[in-house]
Write a protein that holds these residues in place. Structure first.
Motif: not given
Length: 381
Positions: A62-66, A95-106
């Motif tokens: 995954w890539v989190i960018t703008n 924090a929101p970027a890392c956590a977003l990936a966590a909630f998506l995969l959870e």
């Protein structure tokens, strides 16, 4: 979901935001340093993806960018699914970027280990990188563990956060040719110090630089956010619930900006380390694989040069003449550059701008960019 070499599901998350200020004028909002080729032919984000290849497939990355960088990153990394290149609707720190990936995969793969990787770091020993990361993935999957990577300090540095290591848990032997991997519990995280404090940290011997690389299962990070950033959790759960539906873009746009603008260090790691070594389950592994974050023109000079007094001529140039001049960095494609009686300069020329500063002040280039922005010259930003 692909598995690491020990059979553990693993998903790298590459953080690729940023406003392109540190390497101005080469970097801009639409071409921040991670999409530049600062060494070799590949860009920094392409190098990042390549070194992760032995650990995970592109379809699991995954890539989190703008929105300024989303298009060029998708072009540079065509192997990554388009749906995995997410552009933050508003900048909200790590924090929101890392956590977003966590909630998506959870939602579907809660035991998957997430690896958080900055997109703009340099690693000179890819084999050791894989060795250390594999050990970290194994440890992250063994429980509610959080793994951080620390770089042994080589100088008094005030630009990095520090990790205070506690007791050593164990020393793991590795294949012939690699040093053993020492695993330490984390006592606490320390933010960027002043020079006196940094000198004390380095002298103590148990402080390492925070490399910004973290490993944890999707469930572990999501639960940590629920515990330590409870206002953020329901926002990200709402976004994750909409992923894969026609409403996702709208929900993402409307909800994400409600998250607190905060780093993952402040939001999760520092509160968790406050529980004490034995209860925090935070472990530190060595980032002893030739790490450099290339955070300024000065650090690029250090990386490319053979010594502090080396004159570095970067890019395709027609020549450098230097008399009684040392320790300079020059980027001026297509030009012959002559230096006479100057030391420690940074000279960077692009089609529309020329930067002249000193290596000592190169960390302050962002102040110039701010002044240019305030002047209304958005064409230079």
């Amino acid at each position: 979901m692909s598995e690491s070499t020990v059979g553990i599901p693993f998903a790298p998350v590459i953080l690729a935001g940023g406003s392109g200020t540190r390497f101005w004028p080469r970097s801009r909002r639409s071409r921040a340093k991670q999409v530049l080729a600062l060494q070799g032919e590949r860009t920094m984000i392409q190098d990042t993806l390549a070194r992760l290849g032995p650990l995970a497939g592109c379809k699991d990355t995954w890539v989190i960018t703008n929105h300024w960088l989303q298009k060029i990153i998708s072009e540079q990394l065509p192997e990554i699914p388009q749906a995995h290149v997410l552009a933050e609707p508003a900048p909200r720190n790590t924090a929101p970027a890392c956590a977003l990936a966590a909630f998506l995969l959870e939602k579907t793969e809660p035991n998957t280990v997430l690896g958080i990787f900055p997109s703009d770091h340099v690693v000179s020993n890819d084999r050791r990188f894989v060795e250390v990361l594999q050990k970290g993935i194994d440890l992250a999957a063994a429980g509610e563990n959080i793994i951080v990577l620390g770089v042994k300090p080589t100088r008094i540095e005030t630009g990095y956060g520090y990790i205070e290591q506690g007791s050593r848990v164990r020393r793991d032997e590795t294949p012939a040719g690699f040093a053993p991997i020492d695993i330490y519990r984390v006592r606490r995280f320390r933010e960027k110090p002043d020079p006196v404090t940094a000198e004390r940290f380095v002298a103590a011997g148990n402080f390492v630089w925070n490399a910004g690389i973290f490993l944890w299962s999707a469930r572990t990070l999501a639960n940590a956010v629920r515990e330590h950033a409870p206002e953020m959790a329901p926002i990200l759960e709402t976004i994750a619930a909409a992923y894969g539906t026609p409403d996702f873009d709208r929900v993402f746009r409307e909800e994400y900006g409600k998250c607190e603008n905060i780093s993952v260090d402040y939001a999760v790691l520092e509160p968790r380390s406050g529980k004490g070594e034995s209860r925090s389950n935070i472990y530190c592994l060595p980032a002893d694989f030739g790490w450099n974050d290339l955070g300024s023109w000065a650090s690029l000079h250090e990386h490319l040069g053979e010594g502090d007094r080396d004159n570095v001529m970067d890019g395709e140039t027609t020549g450098l003449f230097a008399i009684q001049s040392a320790g300079n960095y020059v980027f001026a494609p297509g030009k012959t550059v002559a230096l006479l009686g100057v030391d420690g300069l940074v000279v960077v020329e692009t089609d529309d701008a020329l930067l002249i500063t000193t290596r000592a002040r190169s960390q302050d280039v962002s102040k110039l960019v701010r002044a240019i922005h305030e002047s209304g010259r958005e064409d230079l930003i």
